[in-house]
Every structure is written in C-alpha cells, then in structure tokens.
Motif scaffolding. Structure first.
Motif, short mmCIF file in Angstrom:
data_model
loop_
_atom_site.label_atom_id
_atom_site.label_comp_id
_atom_site.label_asym_id
_atom_site.label_seq_id
_atom_site.Cartn_x
_atom_site.Cartn_y
_atom_site.Cartn_z
N SER A 20 36.20 51.46 45.02
CA SER A 20 37.14 50.76 44.80
C SER A 20 36.89 50.03 45.56
CB SER A 20 37.58 52.54 45.47
OG SER A 20 37.69 52.15 46.83
N LEU A 21 38.28 48.90 46.08
CA LEU A 21 37.88 47.80 47.07
C LEU A 21 37.01 48.45 48.34
CD1 LEU A 21 37.38 45.34 47.66
CD2 LEU A 21 40.00 45.15 47.99
N GLN A 22 38.25 50.04 48.91
CA GLN A 22 38.30 50.39 50.42
C GLN A 22 36.96 50.69 50.18
OE1 GLN A 22 40.72 50.88 47.73
NE2 GLN A 22 41.95 51.94 48.03
N PHE A 58 38.02 51.78 38.81
CA PHE A 58 38.80 52.29 39.69
C PHE A 58 39.72 53.71 38.99
CE2 PHE A 58 43.27 52.27 41.86
CZ PHE A 58 42.79 52.78 42.53
N LEU A 87 49.44 51.76 35.70
CA LEU A 87 47.92 51.35 36.00
C LEU A 87 47.06 52.24 35.28
CD1 LEU A 87 46.52 49.21 37.23
CD2 LEU A 87 45.54 50.86 39.13
N ARG A 94 35.74 46.80 35.69
CA ARG A 94 36.65 45.68 36.17
C ARG A 94 36.10 43.92 36.80
NH1 ARG A 94 40.97 47.82 40.89
NH2 ARG A 94 38.75 48.36 42.19
N ASN A 138 42.71 42.26 47.33
CA ASN A 138 42.34 42.24 45.57
C ASN A 138 43.36 41.34 44.92
OD1 ASN A 138 41.59 44.03 43.93
ND2 ASN A 138 42.22 45.86 43.68
O1 LIG Z 1 40.52 49.17 44.78
C1 LIG Z 1 41.36 49.82 44.63
N1 LIG Z 1 42.48 50.28 45.26
C2 LIG Z 1 43.71 50.58 45.49
O2 LIG Z 1 43.90 51.06 46.45
C3 LIG Z 1 44.02 49.94 43.84
N2 LIG Z 1 45.24 50.04 43.47
C4 LIG Z 1 45.23 49.66 42.19
O3 LIG Z 1 46.03 49.10 42.12
N3 LIG Z 1 44.79 49.50 42.24
C5 LIG Z 1 43.79 49.32 43.39
N4 LIG Z 1 41.95 49.34 43.49
#
Ligand SMILES: O=c1[nH]c(=O)c2[nH]c(=O)[nH]c2[nH]1
Length: 307
Positions: A229-231, A166, A177, A183, A257
């Motif tokens: 990303s999780l998205q 990410f 962050l 990760r 998450n």
């Molecule tokens: O996969 C993620 N999407 C996010 O939008 C996000 N925002 C964050 O702080 N960590 C993550 N991780």
C-alpha cells in the motif's frame, strides 16, 4: 445567412498515456500528454448539427491509447506522425490533424547503498523519478531563545512500474475496486522534516548535506520497498530518514496516489499486457502521515505538507 463559420477544429485534448515497455526486469517509460485537433469538412455539424462527418473525440482518445500498444511510442514525434497520418488518411472529411504532445521525462532512481537490505538487480530497473527539479522549502522560527527548523520538498514525482500490490482491503456494497497484484505506484511527494537543532549551543546541522541525504534515503526507500500500500511505502520513506539522519526527529508526508489505470484495449482486438495506462489526474487517493523518532513529540502541523 447573417453569420458564417470561421476556423474550427475539434478533438480530445490531454490524453495522458503512459506506456511501459518491459525488457525483462528493465522497464522503460514513455509518459505523454497528447492533444488531438482535427479539422476539415465540418460545416454541417456547426450549421445543422449533422454528425455525419464527425469522428467522435472519444474515438480520437481511443486511437491514442490503441496506437501506444500497436505501434509503441518510439518518440513523441514518431507517435504524433502516426496519429496525424491515420486521421487524415482514414477519414475523408478530415483534412488536417494537429497533434500536440508534451513528454514528461523520467530518470532511474539509483539504489546504490551497500547497506540497503532490499537491493537487488531489479531495483534500479523499475523505479523512476520525474525529471525537473522539485521545490525545496524551509520554515525557520525563532523566539529569541529557541529555534525550530522544518525543511522539506514538494512536487517530487516518483514511480515504480512494478513491485506494488493492493489487495485484502475492506469491501462494502460500494466497493468496485479490483484487487491489484502488480500495479503502478506513483506519487508526487510533499514532505517536511523537523530538525532537533533548537539552540545556539548545539552544533548546527549541515543543511545542504542534510537535504541531499534526506532526499536520497527517501528515494531509495521508495524504490526498494515492495509495496502492499502507499501507506506502507510512506512509512518506510519516513523511517528510513529518521534511522539514517540523527539531526531529524519528525517527518510528515502528503502523498497523492497518482492512479494509473490499465486501458481496456479488448474492444480494438488488442491485448493490454500491463503496458498501456491512462494516467488519471483526479480524483486521487491522498495518503498522509507523520513518522516520529520514538519518544519525540509531533510538532509539524497536519496541514503543513499541503502548502
Ligand atoms: O495504496 C493504496 N492505499 C489505499 O488506501 C488505497 N485505496 C485505494 O482505492 N487504492 C489504494 N492504494
């Protein structure tokens, strides 16, 4: 003195320690919830507030994480024995240590489909589903003419111990962050999918087979997506279902998450080489989206996946 102190104990409860052992591409997880309760010569802290005999609960927490690195987690019992012995033998005032441990078991996700495009030797080795059945749900609506069936599941916990990054996100003055290039990605899946079966004239889906196949495609997509990303992972999970299951036109997911933070072991002279994590329970990122077959209308309510 009108009152006297009875039984007392103290310590840090519910230390959520996750240890990943990386045996080449094959990863092993130990996921524990460790509660420490110490007792002994603790009269003074209660009577006068003198902390002279008090090992801070914060220290007991640090010890749990440091021991995960120093001794590993062979078994919950072994880990508990190490901890209890340490507290009682290293601190004179502590006479008894009670260590309670809950262990969450994980199974590997099988990624065995011949047509799976991301499949590689690694894939089965770092993707896990937490043991213990998810809850399967369904909602059937009938107005005398038309049917609407929305099925789904909740509380299906999955983890990838690598192949998740990410970075490249927006940074403003409140952003702290750190970008992540390797990760843990973990979530507790809540998903709903809507069947396109709407009237008695149409052939009814085989509900049992459909559920089993949807779950399989969803898990395989989770395991096989190299995630930025999780998205992105969510979208892959949904589109894999739509592309493989013609009876389904719409999928909606709500994916918390479940953050796993690397524990800083430097203060104890230990290097944390992506091994020991703190599994935070809140707050959590909450990623939600609908994936539709092209040309279909969204009908699953936005809030339904949170039920
Ligand atoms: O996969 C993620 N999407 C996010 O939008 C996000 N925002 C964050 O702080 N960590 C993550 N991780």
């Amino acid at each position: 003195m009108p009152t006297i102190l009875g039984q007392n104990q103290y310590g840090k409860a519910e230390n959520r320690v996750v240890k990943i052992t990386r045996d080449g591409a094959t990863h092993h997880i130990k996921d524990l919830n460790v509660s420490v309760a110490l007792s002994g010569d603790m009269d003074e802290v209660h009577y006068s507030g003198s902390n002279a005999n008090v090992l801070p609960t914060d220290t007991t927490k640090n010890t749990v994480f440091a021991f995960a690195k120093e001794y590993g987690i062979e078994s919950a019992e072994q880990f508990g024995i190490h901890l209890a012995r340490h507290f009682v033998t290293s601190q004179e005032p502590i006479k008894t240590a009670r260590i309670r441990i809950e262990e969450y078991a994980w199974e590997r996700i099988a990624t065995s489909d011949a047509n799976s495009k991301f499949i590689g030797a690694d894939e089965v080795n770092h993707s896990f589903v937490r043991k213990g059945q998810e809850t399967r749900v369904t909602q059937v609506t009938y107005d005398g003419a038309k049917w609407e069936v929305v099925s789904g599941l909740k509380d299906l916990v999955v983890m990838n111990s690598t192949n998740s990054e990410f970075w490249g996100y927006v940074k403003d003055k409140y952003t702290t962050l750190q970008e992540a290039y390797d990760r843990i990605l973990a979530t507790q899946v809540s998903g709903r999918w809507r069947f396109n079966w709407t009237d008695d004239e149409q052939r009814m889906p085989n509900w049992e087979k459909s559920y089993e196949q949807v779950k399989k495609h969803m898990l395989q997509a989770f395991a096989e997506t190299y995630s930025l990303s999780l998205q992105q992972t969510l979208y892959q999970m949904g589109s894999r279902i739509i592309n493989n299951r013609s009876e389904i036109d719409e999928v909606r997911f709500s994916l918390p998450n479940k953050h796993h933070f690397l524990v800083d072991l430097e203060p104890f002279g230990l290097k944390n080489d992506n091994e020991v994590y703190y599994a935070a329970d809140r707050p959590y990122g909450l990623i939600e989206a609908t994936i539709l077959r092209d040309g279909c209308e969204p009908k699953i309510p936005v809030d339904m996946t949170n039920l």
